[in-house]
Every structure is written in C-alpha cells, then in structure tokens.
Design a protein around this motif. Structure first.
Motif, PDB file in Angstrom:
ATOM      1  N   UNK A  37       0.827  -1.205   0.000  1.00 47.22           N
ATOM      2  CA  UNK A  37       0.000   0.000   0.000  1.00 47.22           C
ATOM      3  C   UNK A  37       0.858   1.251   0.000  1.00 47.22           C
ATOM      4  N   UNK A  38       0.405   2.288  -0.711  1.00 46.39           N
ATOM      5  CA  UNK A  38       1.052   3.594  -0.612  1.00 46.39           C
ATOM      6  C   UNK A  38       0.782   4.145   0.787  1.00 46.39           C
ATOM      7  N   UNK A  39       1.566   5.118   1.219  1.00 47.11           N
ATOM      8  CA  UNK A  39       1.466   5.647   2.582  1.00 47.11           C
ATOM      9  C   UNK A  39       0.088   6.219   2.896  1.00 47.11           C
ATOM     10  N   UNK A  73       5.293  -4.732 -17.035  1.00 45.43           N
ATOM     11  CA  UNK A  73       5.132  -6.176 -17.216  1.00 45.43           C
ATOM     12  C   UNK A  73       5.647  -6.574 -18.593  1.00 45.43           C
ATOM     13  N   UNK A  74       6.617  -7.497 -18.599  1.00 43.83           N
ATOM     14  CA  UNK A  74       7.272  -7.896 -19.847  1.00 43.83           C
ATOM     15  C   UNK A  74       6.863  -9.310 -20.248  1.00 43.83           C
ATOM     16  N   UNK A  75       6.764  -9.539 -21.539  1.00 42.76           N
ATOM     17  CA  UNK A  75       6.450 -10.876 -22.034  1.00 42.76           C
ATOM     18  C   UNK A  75       7.623 -11.811 -21.782  1.00 42.76           C
ATOM     19  N   UNK A  76       7.323 -13.087 -21.673  1.00 42.56           N
ATOM     20  CA  UNK A  76       8.332 -14.130 -21.473  1.00 42.56           C
ATOM     21  C   UNK A  76       9.153 -13.942 -20.199  1.00 42.56           C
ATOM     22  N   UNK A  77       8.587 -13.283 -19.206  1.00 45.76           N
ATOM     23  CA  UNK A  77       9.245 -13.121 -17.908  1.00 45.76           C
ATOM     24  C   UNK A  77       8.164 -12.949 -16.855  1.00 45.76           C
ATOM     25  N   UNK A  78       8.578 -12.980 -15.609  1.00 44.12           N
ATOM     26  CA  UNK A  78       7.621 -12.743 -14.532  1.00 44.12           C
ATOM     27  C   UNK A  78       8.049 -11.521 -13.734  1.00 44.12           C
ATOM     28  N   UNK A  79       7.066 -10.807 -13.222  1.00 40.92           N
ATOM     29  CA  UNK A  79       7.267  -9.645 -12.372  1.00 40.92           C
ATOM     30  C   UNK A  79       6.605  -9.960 -11.042  1.00 40.92           C
ATOM     31  N   UNK A  80       7.282  -9.651  -9.933  1.00 42.39           N
ATOM     32  CA  UNK A  80       6.804 -10.114  -8.637  1.00 42.39           C
ATOM     33  C   UNK A  80       7.289  -9.187  -7.528  1.00 42.39           C
ATOM     34  N   UNK A  81       6.720  -9.357  -6.340  1.00 39.02           N
ATOM     35  CA  UNK A  81       7.146  -8.727  -5.086  1.00 39.02           C
ATOM     36  C   UNK A  81       7.220  -7.194  -5.160  1.00 39.02           C
ATOM     37  N   UNK A  82       6.119  -6.520  -5.537  1.00 38.33           N
ATOM     38  CA  UNK A  82       6.154  -5.059  -5.637  1.00 38.33           C
ATOM     39  C   UNK A  82       6.237  -4.371  -4.281  1.00 38.33           C
ATOM     40  N   UNK A  83       6.857  -3.212  -4.275  1.00 36.38           N
ATOM     41  CA  UNK A  83       6.924  -2.340  -3.102  1.00 36.38           C
ATOM     42  C   UNK A  83       6.702  -0.912  -3.585  1.00 36.38           C
ATOM     43  N   UNK A  84       5.706  -0.230  -3.019  1.00 37.07           N
ATOM     44  CA  UNK A  84       5.355   1.128  -3.440  1.00 37.07           C
ATOM     45  C   UNK A  84       6.066   2.187  -2.605  1.00 37.07           C
ATOM     46  N   UNK A  85       6.453   3.282  -3.253  1.00 36.05           N
ATOM     47  CA  UNK A  85       6.929   4.451  -2.520  1.00 36.05           C
ATOM     48  C   UNK A  85       5.725   5.102  -1.833  1.00 36.05           C
ATOM     49  N   UNK A  86       5.970   6.079  -0.988  1.00 38.05           N
ATOM     50  CA  UNK A  86       4.906   6.682  -0.179  1.00 38.05           C
ATOM     51  C   UNK A  86       3.749   7.220  -1.012  1.00 38.05           C
ATOM     52  N   UNK A  87       4.054   7.921  -2.105  1.00 32.45           N
ATOM     53  CA  UNK A  87       2.984   8.506  -2.917  1.00 32.45           C
ATOM     54  C   UNK A  87       2.554   7.611  -4.074  1.00 32.45           C
ATOM     55  N   UNK A  88       3.142   6.422  -4.188  1.00 31.47           N
ATOM     56  CA  UNK A  88       2.769   5.486  -5.241  1.00 31.47           C
ATOM     57  C   UNK A  88       3.411   5.750  -6.585  1.00 31.47           C
ATOM     58  N   UNK A  89       4.324   6.709  -6.671  1.00 34.17           N
ATOM     59  CA  UNK A  89       4.973   7.008  -7.953  1.00 34.17           C
ATOM     60  C   UNK A  89       5.940   5.909  -8.372  1.00 34.17           C
ATOM     61  N   UNK A 128      12.316  -3.487  -1.239  1.00 30.96           N
ATOM     62  CA  UNK A 128      11.461  -2.501  -0.577  1.00 30.96           C
ATOM     63  C   UNK A 128      12.049  -1.128  -0.894  1.00 30.96           C
ATOM     64  N   UNK A 129      11.179  -0.163  -1.125  1.00 26.81           N
ATOM     65  CA  UNK A 129      11.623   1.165  -1.544  1.00 26.81           C
ATOM     66  C   UNK A 129      11.299   2.183  -0.460  1.00 26.81           C
ATOM     67  N   UNK A 130      12.177   3.164  -0.298  1.00 23.20           N
ATOM     68  CA  UNK A 130      11.939   4.209   0.706  1.00 23.20           C
ATOM     69  C   UNK A 130      10.765   5.082   0.266  1.00 23.20           C
ATOM     70  N   UNK A 131      10.216   5.808   1.203  1.00 20.20           N
ATOM     71  CA  UNK A 131       9.050   6.643   0.942  1.00 20.20           C
ATOM     72  C   UNK A 131       9.236   7.615  -0.202  1.00 20.20           C
ATOM     73  N   UNK A 132      10.437   8.201  -0.330  1.00 15.52           N
ATOM     74  CA  UNK A 132      10.694   9.170  -1.396  1.00 15.52           C
ATOM     75  C   UNK A 132      11.180   8.518  -2.688  1.00 15.52           C
ATOM     76  N   UNK A 133      11.356   7.199  -2.690  1.00 14.11           N
ATOM     77  CA  UNK A 133      11.788   6.487  -3.888  1.00 14.11           C
ATOM     78  C   UNK A 133      13.284   6.495  -4.138  1.00 14.11           C
ATOM     79  N   UNK A 134      14.057   7.055  -3.224  1.00 10.83           N
ATOM     80  CA  UNK A 134      15.500   7.171  -3.454  1.00 10.83           C
ATOM     81  C   UNK A 134      16.256   5.876  -3.156  1.00 10.83           C
ATOM     82  N   UNK A 135      15.928   5.205  -2.047  1.00  8.39           N
ATOM     83  CA  UNK A 135      16.670   4.021  -1.627  1.00  8.39           C
ATOM     84  C   UNK A 135      15.861   2.755  -1.865  1.00  8.39           C
ATOM     85  N   UNK A 136      16.572   1.701  -2.288  1.00 10.50           N
ATOM     86  CA  UNK A 136      15.948   0.396  -2.471  1.00 10.50           C
ATOM     87  C   UNK A 136      16.775  -0.613  -1.687  1.00 10.50           C
TER      88      UNK A 136
END
Length: 155
Positions: A37-39, A73-89, A128-136
């Motif tokens: 969830x976003x913040x 989302x890319x074909x022939x691959x999988x995307x998983x384990x999302x983490x949202x920044x605070x504002x969802x950007x 996991x991504x920081x609230x401002x999107x700077x650190x992962x």
C-alpha cells in the motif's frame, strides 16, 4: 469488519484503519500476492498469476479501478514482489526478464523501469523502496548466504 488489536500500544490517537476493499473487484481466481500500500492508502500494488503470467497490478482504491503500467510487465518473464513508494509514484519489484531475478524500479511518471541489481551475481528478492523512492533495499545471495543490499538511486 475485523479490527487489529495492538498489544502494548497506549496512544492510538491519529490511527485510522485502512480502507475496506471488500467487493472492490481486485481479487481473481488466481494467486494474488505480495500486497503493498502507498502511505496514504490510495494505491495498492500486488503480484498476480491472472492472464497466465506473473505480473504486477496497481489498483486505485479511491476510484476503484486498475491503473495502466506501460513498460513494466514484460512478455516471457515474470514480475513479482512489488513495493510502493509513499505517494505510489515508484514501484520496486523483481523481474526475470534477464533470465534471473533482478530488482527494478518503475517510475509511473516516466513509465520507465530502471535496473537496480545489474552488478549482483547472485539471486535477489524482496525489494522494498523508501518513501521518497530514493533508496531500495533487497536481499541478495551474492556472498553465499542471504544479505541485505541497499541501493541509492540518488534522486
């Protein structure tokens, strides 16, 4: 409605329960996992096996609709384990588009993914991504056992 009881917390002033999503139409007959969830509680990102592939979905809980994620989302691959920044950007996630699990960050403003773990020789997981999107932060098996890595995107 179920309430979460927080043992040991005395001051719950300002606590607001998350929005109720019953009947919101986000769940499918397939595995829907790894919610983030976003913040402000507006956006919900999650991974799902719907449409015969593992992809990331973004749902706007305010408007009750799925939002497009062009180039994520890319074909022939999988995307998983999302983490949202605070504002969802920004969405940090795992993708196998290079043939192994890598960490990417997707920018919803530019619709472009950025590869974060290109120098890692091992397996990566659980970004996991920081609230401002700077650190992962993520786990890496590069040194023979699981370690925590932190990447500074410098933004």
């Amino acid at each position: 409605m179920a309430w979460l009881v927080l043992a040991g917390c005395q001051d719950l002033q300002g606590f607001m329960p998350p929005p109720v999503i019953e009947g919101a139409g986000i769940n499918s007959q397939q595995a829907d996992e790894h919610p983030s969830l976003s913040a402000d509680g507006r956006y919900l990102a999650f991974a799902s096996d719907r449409l015969q592939s593992r992809n990331i979905y973004l749902y706007d809980l305010e408007t009750r609709q799925f939002l497009p994620l062009p180039n994520l989302n890319r074909q022939n691959s999988s995307q998983d384990q999302p983490s949202l920044s605070a504002n969802g950007r920004f969405i940090a996630y795992i993708s196998t588009e290079r043939g192994r699990p890598d960490v990417f960050v997707y920018d919803r403003q530019t619709n472009q993914p950025q590869l974060i773990s290109q120098a890692v020789q091992g397996i990566t997981r659980f970004p996991t991504i920081s609230g401002d999107g700077r650190f992962v932060a993520y786990q890496s098996s590069e040194r023979g056992q699981w370690h925590i890595e932190i990447f500074d995107r410098g933004q």
